[in-house]
Design an enzyme around this catalytic site. Structure first.
Site, PDB file in Angstrom:
ATOM      1  CB  CYS A 256      -0.912  -0.002   1.225  1.00  0.00           C
ATOM      2  SG  CYS A 256      -1.918   1.492   1.374  1.00  0.00           S
TER       3      CYS A 256
ATOM      4  CE1 TYR B 192      -5.818   2.702  -4.057  1.00  0.00           C
ATOM      5  CE2 TYR B 192      -8.151   2.853  -3.489  1.00  0.00           C
ATOM      6  CZ  TYR B 192      -6.882   2.405  -3.211  1.00  0.00           C
ATOM      7  OH  TYR B 192      -6.651   1.656  -2.079  1.00  0.00           O
TER       8      TYR B 192
ATOM      9  CD  GLU C 201      -2.027   0.801  -3.906  1.00  0.00           C
ATOM     10  OE1 GLU C 201      -1.502   1.286  -2.885  1.00  0.00           O
ATOM     11  OE2 GLU C 201      -3.176   0.317  -3.908  1.00  0.00           O
TER      12      GLU C 201
ATOM     13  CG  ASP D 220      -2.947  -4.480   1.989  1.00  0.00           C
ATOM     14  OD1 ASP D 220      -4.120  -4.535   2.418  1.00  0.00           O
ATOM     15  OD2 ASP D 220      -2.131  -3.636   2.384  1.00  0.00           O
TER      16      ASP D 220
ATOM     17  CE1 TYR E 137      -2.536  -2.701  -1.767  1.00  0.00           C
ATOM     18  CE2 TYR E 137      -3.775  -4.689  -2.333  1.00  0.00           C
ATOM     19  CZ  TYR E 137      -3.737  -3.374  -1.890  1.00  0.00           C
ATOM     20  OH  TYR E 137      -4.911  -2.732  -1.582  1.00  0.00           O
TER      21      TYR E 137
ATOM     22  CB  CYS F 235       0.198   2.303   7.886  1.00  0.00           C
ATOM     23  SG  CYS F 235       1.915   2.014   7.394  1.00  0.00           S
TER      24      CYS F 235
ATOM     25  CB  CYS G 115      18.952  -4.506   3.892  1.00  0.00           C
ATOM     26  SG  CYS G 115      19.676  -4.362   2.241  1.00  0.00           S
TER      27      CYS G 115
END
Length: 217
Positions: A55, A86, A98, A133, A138, A202, A211
């Site tokens: 998202c 959208y 997105e 999602d 996504y 969120c 990482c």
């Protein structure tokens, strides 16, 4: 004929995609809600790269907080339908993901730092989903605007894949693309959504695997 749900886990073929429109969506309020910089500009002397990691509301917030990031915006890219809405993107019938455009000053923040935030802020092994999602919009992606960005992204991919392997994760499914495909700005209300709506949804969450910073790590 396949129903809309059938396109949630695969990209539509060109003949299946929605037709879209020739004209862009209504013009943006071309001012970042958080830092007042433009969303759309030539950005002379700055660099830009695009990240898709679920998202785009939460993804954009991850980047506008980084010192050296001049501007961010959200949009749609990597699909077939021109100037999508959208709702069309969410149908799975445009092929777009997105995505967040990040405009940054390389003298202040390195590309490697942005790549680190990208990898650590989502699970890049999930294919056509991110957490709860689900759908092609996504999927994880990096759209590079220079060859150097593309090379650095590939190097960071290999480094992070090794870390994920060590932690029991599967292969990364992130699309790393150069040259970057056309970018369509999302509707105005999506821009800096979580600054305008602090309690908004969120779904961004990483693997917990760090990482390594730098192409030599």
């Amino acid at each position: 004929m396949l129903g809309i749900g059938a396109f949630k886990q695969r990209l539509p073929r060109p003949e299946e995609a929605l037709p879209g429109r020739e004209q862009p969506l209504p013009l943006l309020h071309n001012q970042h809600y958080v830092n007042s910089h433009p969303l759309k500009d030539s950005f002379t002397g700055l660099a830009r790269i695009r990240f898709a990691m679920g998202c785009f509301w939460g993804a954009e917030r991850k980047f506008w907080t980084i010192p050296g990031v001049y501007s961010t915006s959200v949009g749609y890219a990597g699909g077939v339908t021109p100037n999508p809405t959208y709702e069309e993107v969410c149908s799975g019938l445009t092929g777009h993901t997105e995505i967040v455009e990040v405009v940054y000053d390389p003298a202040i923040v390195t590309l490697e730092r942005l790549l680190q935030v990208f990898w650590e802020s989502h699970d890049p092994t999930q294919g056509m989903r991110q957490g709860n999602d689900t759908g092609t919009q996504y999927r994880s992606a990096i759209h590079a605007t220079t060859q150097a960005q593309h090379d650095a992204a590939l190097t960071s991919h290999d480094a992070y894949q090794q870390r994920l392997n060590d932690s029991g994760y599967g292969p990364i499914t992130t699309d790393i693309v150069f040259p970057a495909p056309e970018y369509y700005y999302a509707e105005d209300y999506h821009q800096q959504y979580l600054a305008k709506n602090p309690n908004g949804y969120c779904g961004i969450g990483g693997t917990g695997v760090s990482c390594p910073i730098g192409v030599d790590a």
